[in-house]
Scaffold this motif. Structure first.
Motif, PDB file in Angstrom:
ATOM      1  N   GLU A  87      31.712  65.185  41.184  1.00 40.62           N
ATOM      2  CA  GLU A  87      31.576  63.827  41.737  1.00 40.62           C
ATOM      3  C   GLU A  87      32.926  63.128  41.621  1.00 40.62           C
ATOM      4  OE1 GLU A  87      29.353  59.615  40.493  1.00 40.62           O
ATOM      5  OE2 GLU A  87      29.108  61.386  39.249  1.00 40.62           O
ATOM      6  N   HIS A  88      33.361  62.498  42.708  1.00 43.45           N
ATOM      7  CA  HIS A  88      34.570  61.670  42.708  1.00 43.45           C
ATOM      8  C   HIS A  88      34.165  60.262  43.085  1.00 43.45           C
ATOM      9  CE1 HIS A  88      37.386  65.049  42.675  1.00 43.45           C
ATOM     10  NE2 HIS A  88      36.654  65.616  43.595  1.00 43.45           N
ATOM     11  N   GLY A  89      34.849  59.282  42.510  1.00 47.06           N
ATOM     12  CA  GLY A  89      34.540  57.916  42.898  1.00 47.06           C
ATOM     13  C   GLY A  89      35.444  56.898  42.247  1.00 47.06           C
ATOM     14  N   LYS A  90      35.016  55.662  42.356  1.00 45.00           N
ATOM     15  CA  LYS A  90      35.712  54.510  41.780  1.00 45.00           C
ATOM     16  C   LYS A  90      34.859  53.958  40.645  1.00 45.00           C
ATOM     17  CE  LYS A  90      38.644  54.415  45.304  1.00 45.00           C
ATOM     18  NZ  LYS A  90      39.825  55.221  45.166  1.00 45.00           N
ATOM     19  N   TRP A  91      35.519  53.388  39.639  1.00 47.68           N
ATOM     20  CA  TRP A  91      34.797  52.715  38.567  1.00 47.68           C
ATOM     21  C   TRP A  91      35.345  51.309  38.394  1.00 47.68           C
ATOM     22  CZ3 TRP A  91      37.154  50.695  34.295  1.00 47.68           C
ATOM     23  CH2 TRP A  91      38.441  51.163  33.999  1.00 47.68           C
ATOM     24  N   GLN A  92      34.498  50.463  37.833  1.00 46.00           N
ATOM     25  CA  GLN A  92      34.891  49.084  37.544  1.00 46.00           C
ATOM     26  C   GLN A  92      34.327  48.681  36.186  1.00 46.00           C
ATOM     27  OE1 GLN A  92      33.073  46.887  40.769  1.00 46.00           O
ATOM     28  NE2 GLN A  92      34.963  46.964  41.958  1.00 46.00           N
ATOM     29  N   GLY A  93      35.121  47.900  35.451  1.00 43.32           N
ATOM     30  CA  GLY A  93      34.664  47.236  34.241  1.00 43.32           C
ATOM     31  C   GLY A  93      34.554  45.761  34.561  1.00 43.32           C
ATOM     32  N   ILE A  94      33.338  45.245  34.552  1.00 41.41           N
ATOM     33  CA  ILE A  94      33.064  43.878  34.997  1.00 41.41           C
ATOM     34  C   ILE A  94      32.750  43.014  33.782  1.00 41.41           C
ATOM     35  CG2 ILE A  94      31.546  42.472  36.457  1.00 41.41           C
ATOM     36  CD1 ILE A  94      31.043  45.121  38.057  1.00 41.41           C
ATOM     37  N   SER A  95      33.233  41.783  33.785  1.00 42.47           N
ATOM     38  CA  SER A  95      32.973  40.874  32.668  1.00 42.47           C
ATOM     39  C   SER A  95      31.478  40.729  32.452  1.00 42.47           C
ATOM     40  CB  SER A  95      33.607  39.510  32.929  1.00 42.47           C
ATOM     41  OG  SER A  95      32.962  38.862  34.015  1.00 42.47           O
ATOM     42  N   GLY A  96      31.115  40.425  31.202  1.00 44.52           N
ATOM     43  CA  GLY A  96      29.710  40.309  30.834  1.00 44.52           C
ATOM     44  C   GLY A  96      28.901  39.421  31.755  1.00 44.52           C
ATOM     45  N   GLY A  97      29.505  38.361  32.247  1.00 46.27           N
ATOM     46  CA  GLY A  97      28.808  37.469  33.158  1.00 46.27           C
ATOM     47  C   GLY A  97      28.854  37.928  34.601  1.00 46.27           C
ATOM     48  N   GLY A  98      29.573  39.028  34.866  1.00 45.82           N
ATOM     49  CA  GLY A  98      29.670  39.545  36.220  1.00 45.82           C
ATOM     50  C   GLY A  98      30.611  38.763  37.108  1.00 45.82           C
ATOM     51  N   ALA A  99      31.404  37.882  36.508  1.00 45.34           N
ATOM     52  CA  ALA A  99      32.265  37.000  37.293  1.00 45.34           C
ATOM     53  C   ALA A  99      33.548  37.670  37.755  1.00 45.34           C
ATOM     54  CB  ALA A  99      32.604  35.746  36.492  1.00 45.34           C
ATOM     55  N   ALA A 100      34.037  38.660  36.999  1.00 37.26           N
ATOM     56  CA  ALA A 100      35.338  39.209  37.341  1.00 37.26           C
ATOM     57  C   ALA A 100      35.419  40.687  37.002  1.00 37.26           C
ATOM     58  CB  ALA A 100      36.426  38.452  36.580  1.00 37.26           C
ATOM     59  N   VAL A 101      36.155  41.433  37.819  1.00 43.75           N
ATOM     60  CA  VAL A 101      36.480  42.822  37.526  1.00 43.75           C
ATOM     61  C   VAL A 101      37.694  42.791  36.593  1.00 43.75           C
ATOM     62  CG1 VAL A 101      37.253  45.025  38.466  1.00 43.75           C
ATOM     63  CG2 VAL A 101      35.564  43.666  39.719  1.00 43.75           C
ATOM     64  N   LEU A 102      37.525  43.308  35.370  1.00 41.67           N
ATOM     65  CA  LEU A 102      38.585  43.270  34.372  1.00 41.67           C
ATOM     66  C   LEU A 102      39.434  44.532  34.364  1.00 41.67           C
ATOM     67  CD1 LEU A 102      36.531  41.696  31.458  1.00 41.67           C
ATOM     68  CD2 LEU A 102      37.977  40.540  33.141  1.00 41.67           C
ATOM     69  N   ALA A 103      38.885  45.625  34.857  1.00 38.61           N
ATOM     70  CA  ALA A 103      39.605  46.896  34.939  1.00 38.61           C
ATOM     71  C   ALA A 103      38.918  47.745  35.997  1.00 38.61           C
ATOM     72  CB  ALA A 103      39.589  47.610  33.596  1.00 38.61           C
ATOM     73  N   SER A 104      39.680  48.661  36.594  1.00 37.94           N
ATOM     74  CA  SER A 104      39.083  49.549  37.594  1.00 37.94           C
ATOM     75  C   SER A 104      39.974  50.768  37.777  1.00 37.94           C
ATOM     76  CB  SER A 104      38.894  48.815  38.928  1.00 37.94           C
ATOM     77  OG  SER A 104      40.150  48.438  39.469  1.00 37.94           O
ATOM     78  N   GLY A 105      39.444  51.751  38.479  1.00 37.72           N
ATOM     79  CA  GLY A 105      40.212  52.963  38.731  1.00 37.72           C
ATOM     80  C   GLY A 105      39.370  54.023  39.397  1.00 37.72           C
ATOM     81  N   ASP A 106      39.808  55.259  39.235  1.00 34.03           N
ATOM     82  CA  ASP A 106      39.129  56.419  39.801  1.00 34.03           C
ATOM     83  C   ASP A 106      38.516  57.248  38.683  1.00 34.03           C
ATOM     84  OD1 ASP A 106      40.191  55.499  42.163  1.00 34.03           O
ATOM     85  OD2 ASP A 106      41.313  57.311  42.620  1.00 34.03           O
ATOM     86  N   TYR A 107      37.535  58.069  39.033  1.00 29.08           N
ATOM     87  CA  TYR A 107      36.932  58.979  38.067  1.00 29.08           C
ATOM     88  C   TYR A 107      36.477  60.243  38.766  1.00 29.08           C
ATOM     89  CZ  TYR A 107      32.207  58.038  39.772  1.00 29.08           C
ATOM     90  OH  TYR A 107      31.091  57.950  40.563  1.00 29.08           O
ATOM     91  N   SER A 108      36.296  61.279  37.970  1.00 31.27           N
ATOM     92  CA  SER A 108      35.664  62.522  38.405  1.00 31.27           C
ATOM     93  C   SER A 108      34.658  62.907  37.336  1.00 31.27           C
ATOM     94  CB  SER A 108      36.678  63.646  38.572  1.00 31.27           C
ATOM     95  OG  SER A 108      37.522  63.404  39.659  1.00 31.27           O
ATOM     96  N   ALA A 109      33.562  63.480  37.771  1.00 38.21           N
ATOM     97  CA  ALA A 109      32.524  63.921  36.836  1.00 38.21           C
ATOM     98  C   ALA A 109      32.042  65.304  37.248  1.00 38.21           C
ATOM     99  CB  ALA A 109      31.353  62.943  36.837  1.00 38.21           C
ATOM    100  N   LYS A 110      31.819  66.139  36.246  1.00 36.34           N
ATOM    101  CA  LYS A 110      31.224  67.454  36.473  1.00 36.34           C
ATOM    102  C   LYS A 110      29.762  67.379  36.053  1.00 36.34           C
ATOM    103  CE  LYS A 110      31.321  72.273  35.074  1.00 36.34           C
ATOM    104  NZ  LYS A 110      31.860  73.221  34.077  1.00 36.34           N
ATOM    105  N   TRP A 111      28.887  67.767  36.959  1.00 30.98           N
ATOM    106  CA  TRP A 111      27.445  67.787  36.708  1.00 30.98           C
ATOM    107  C   TRP A 111      26.955  69.231  36.666  1.00 30.98           C
ATOM    108  CZ3 TRP A 111      24.216  63.358  36.534  1.00 30.98           C
ATOM    109  CH2 TRP A 111      24.851  62.146  36.833  1.00 30.98           C
ATOM    110  N   ARG A 112      25.894  69.464  35.899  1.00 29.03           N
ATOM    111  CA  ARG A 112      25.250  70.783  35.854  1.00 29.03           C
ATOM    112  C   ARG A 112      23.741  70.590  35.967  1.00 29.03           C
ATOM    113  NH1 ARG A 112      26.580  75.814  34.619  1.00 29.03           N
ATOM    114  NH2 ARG A 112      28.620  75.174  33.810  1.00 29.03           N
ATOM    115  N   LYS A 113      23.125  71.442  36.763  1.00 29.61           N
ATOM    116  CA  LYS A 113      21.669  71.399  36.871  1.00 29.61           C
ATOM    117  C   LYS A 113      21.073  72.220  35.733  1.00 29.61           C
ATOM    118  CE  LYS A 113      17.902  71.519  40.100  1.00 29.61           C
ATOM    119  NZ  LYS A 113      17.469  71.870  41.457  1.00 29.61           N
ATOM    120  N   VAL A 114      20.290  71.541  34.910  1.00 31.21           N
ATOM    121  CA  VAL A 114      19.625  72.178  33.778  1.00 31.21           C
ATOM    122  C   VAL A 114      18.131  71.983  33.996  1.00 31.21           C
ATOM    123  CG1 VAL A 114      19.320  72.182  31.275  1.00 31.21           C
ATOM    124  CG2 VAL A 114      21.584  71.694  32.265  1.00 31.21           C
ATOM    125  N   GLY A 115      17.437  73.058  34.261  1.00 29.91           N
ATOM    126  CA  GLY A 115      16.028  72.940  34.634  1.00 29.91           C
ATOM    127  C   GLY A 115      15.947  72.210  35.965  1.00 29.91           C
TER     128      GLY A 115
END
Length: 129
Positions: A87-115
């Motif tokens: 999985e590739h995408g964007k991430w955001q860290g949003i203030s507790g009140g949801g008023a502002a994006v305090l940090a952001s960037g890209d991410y990658s995740a590896k998933w595995r199907k288990v059962g």
């Protein structure tokens, strides 16, 4: 009928985002492999194992000025030869009140199907803003 890997992983990611917003450790746990590894976005801290990640989220949820993290997948690529996906995408860290994006960037995740379920085996985050 089973969902395609793309749909199944997007649904699991949405559940993870909800669990982060709700500070719900019990909902996060089944989304993580036992030996999951996360590399954080700014300081490249390595958080290895489900227990360690849940402890990190517990600390984050109790912080006075808590951020809510959201992952927004752009693409999910399922392996045709193994029960894994990237999985590739964007991430955001949003203030507790949801008023502002305090940090952001890209991410990658590896998933595995288990059962019948897809679980996160590894994530790497890069802070770009």
């Amino acid at each position: 009928m089973t969902a395609s890997p793309d749909l199944a992983i997007r649904l699991r990611r949405a559940a993870f985002n909800r669990a982060l917003a709700d500070a719900d450790l019990a909902a996060i746990a089944p989304l993580l492999a036992l030996d999951v590894v996360m590399i954080t976005g700014t300081d490249s801290a390595v958080i290895a194992g489900r227990r360690a990640q849940l402890q990190a989220w517990k600390r984050e949820f109790s912080a006075h000025a808590r951020m809510t993290y959201v992952r927004l997948p752009d693409a999910i690529i399922a392996s045709p030869v193994e029960p894994i996906a990237l999985e590739h995408g964007k991430w955001q860290g949003i203030s507790g009140g949801g008023a502002a994006v305090l940090a952001s960037g890209d991410y990658s995740a590896k998933w595995r199907k288990v059962g019948a379920d897809w679980v996160i085996e590894a994530e790497i985050f890069v802070t770009l803003a």
